[in-house]
Design an enzyme around this catalytic site. Sequence first.
Site, PDB file in Angstrom:
ATOM      1  N   TYR A 197     -12.476  -2.545  -2.750  1.00 45.72           N
ATOM      2  CA  TYR A 197     -12.983  -2.548  -1.445  1.00 45.72           C
ATOM      3  C   TYR A 197     -14.600  -2.512  -1.469  1.00 45.72           C
ATOM      4  CZ  TYR A 197      -8.458  -1.978   0.902  1.00 45.72           C
ATOM      5  OH  TYR A 197      -7.103  -2.274   1.115  1.00 45.72           O
ATOM      6  N   LYS A 251       0.591  -1.307   0.037  1.00 51.32           N
ATOM      7  CA  LYS A 251       0.040  -0.054   0.125  1.00 51.32           C
ATOM      8  C   LYS A 251       0.835   1.243  -0.143  1.00 51.32           C
ATOM      9  CE  LYS A 251      -3.898  -2.232   2.349  1.00 51.32           C
ATOM     10  NZ  LYS A 251      -4.791  -1.959   3.764  1.00 51.32           N
TER      11      LYS A 251
HETATM   12  N1  UDP Z   1      -9.588  -0.421   7.714  1.00 51.33           N
HETATM   13  C1  UDP Z   1      -9.525   0.612   8.525  1.00 51.33           C
HETATM   14  N2  UDP Z   1     -10.431   0.537   9.696  1.00 51.33           N
HETATM   15  C2  UDP Z   1     -11.136  -0.294  10.019  1.00 51.33           C
HETATM   16  C3  UDP Z   1     -11.160  -1.784   9.334  1.00 51.33           C
HETATM   17  C4  UDP Z   1     -10.356  -1.524   7.996  1.00 51.33           C
HETATM   18  O1  UDP Z   1      -8.884   1.564   8.263  1.00 51.33           O
HETATM   19  O2  UDP Z   1     -11.961  -0.384  11.102  1.00 51.33           O
HETATM   20  C5  UDP Z   1      -8.659  -0.559   6.438  1.00 51.33           C
HETATM   21  C6  UDP Z   1      -7.488  -1.119   6.693  1.00 51.33           C
HETATM   22  O3  UDP Z   1      -6.453  -0.496   5.980  1.00 51.33           O
HETATM   23  C7  UDP Z   1      -7.889  -2.743   5.989  1.00 51.33           C
HETATM   24  C8  UDP Z   1      -8.762  -2.156   4.993  1.00 51.33           C
HETATM   25  O4  UDP Z   1      -9.627  -1.269   5.493  1.00 51.33           O
HETATM   26  O5  UDP Z   1      -6.688  -3.291   5.512  1.00 51.33           O
HETATM   27  C9  UDP Z   1      -9.793  -3.363   4.385  1.00 51.33           C
HETATM   28  O6  UDP Z   1     -10.389  -3.867   5.703  1.00 51.33           O
HETATM   29  P1  UDP Z   1     -10.608  -5.295   5.971  1.00 51.33           P
HETATM   30  O7  UDP Z   1     -11.604  -5.618   6.982  1.00 51.33           O
HETATM   31  O8  UDP Z   1     -10.859  -6.098   4.444  1.00 51.33           O
HETATM   32  O9  UDP Z   1      -9.229  -6.068   6.570  1.00 51.33           O
HETATM   33  P2  UDP Z   1      -8.035  -6.677   5.648  1.00 51.33           P
HETATM   34  O10 UDP Z   1      -8.664  -7.765   4.917  1.00 51.33           O
HETATM   35  O11 UDP Z   1      -7.090  -5.847   5.100  1.00 51.33           O
HETATM   36  O12 UDP Z   1      -7.239  -7.269   6.951  1.00 51.33           O
END
Ligand code: UDP
Length: 167
Positions: A50, A10
């Site tokens: 996303y 990222k």
């Molecule tokens: N994210 C955030 N706050 C939250 C949850 C997620 O900023 O409370 C961001 C974080 O960068 C994360 C991305 O959104 O990596 C995607 O969220 P996801 O729940 O899919 O988590 P990941 O699969 O990346 O672990």
Amino acid sequence: MVQQTLILIKPDGLKKSLTGNILSRLSETKLEIAAAKVVKVSRKLAEEHYSELKDKPFFEDLLKYIQGEFHGRRKVIAMVYHGEDAIKKVRQLAGATNPEEADPTSIRGSYGRITTSGVYENAIHASSSEKDAEREIKLWFKPEEIIFHIYPVKEVTRHNVKELDWE
Ligand code: UDP
Ligand code: MG
């Protein structure tokens, strides 16, 4: 089970010059790299990547983050890793979503932070399931950009040129 997984370094990972480090950590998994490129992330690509989070309060900030608006660089490195249990192995190495909760030896635990506006800047994306991996890999890559194919492809003719597309 042989799987593929999408990995993104990222914008915070690029800003902090973590690429070499992250690639070294990924080599611990003994998975094979199957594709890699630098991508300028459009709003459309960010929204599609996303899409499952579109109702979350942090969605707009997340789009800005992945597009590089917080780090002065509109790019990410996108990669596909391939091999036995690739999804779980890379998720484990990446660590928990919240960098404060992530194992401190994981990539996110080592390099992530929570900004004052509440965005988890966690340096790396890794697909979290087979379904997500397939959707994400097909979103970020064309078949010709990937060395091994685990998802079916078809031949199409565009402007008199034969190319591969996802089936
Ligand atoms: N994210 C955030 N706050 C939250 C949850 C997620 O900023 O409370 C961001 C974080 O960068 C994360 C991305 O959104 O990596 C995607 O969220 P996801 O729940 O899919 O988590 P990941 O699969 O990346 O672990
Ligand atoms: Mg996710």
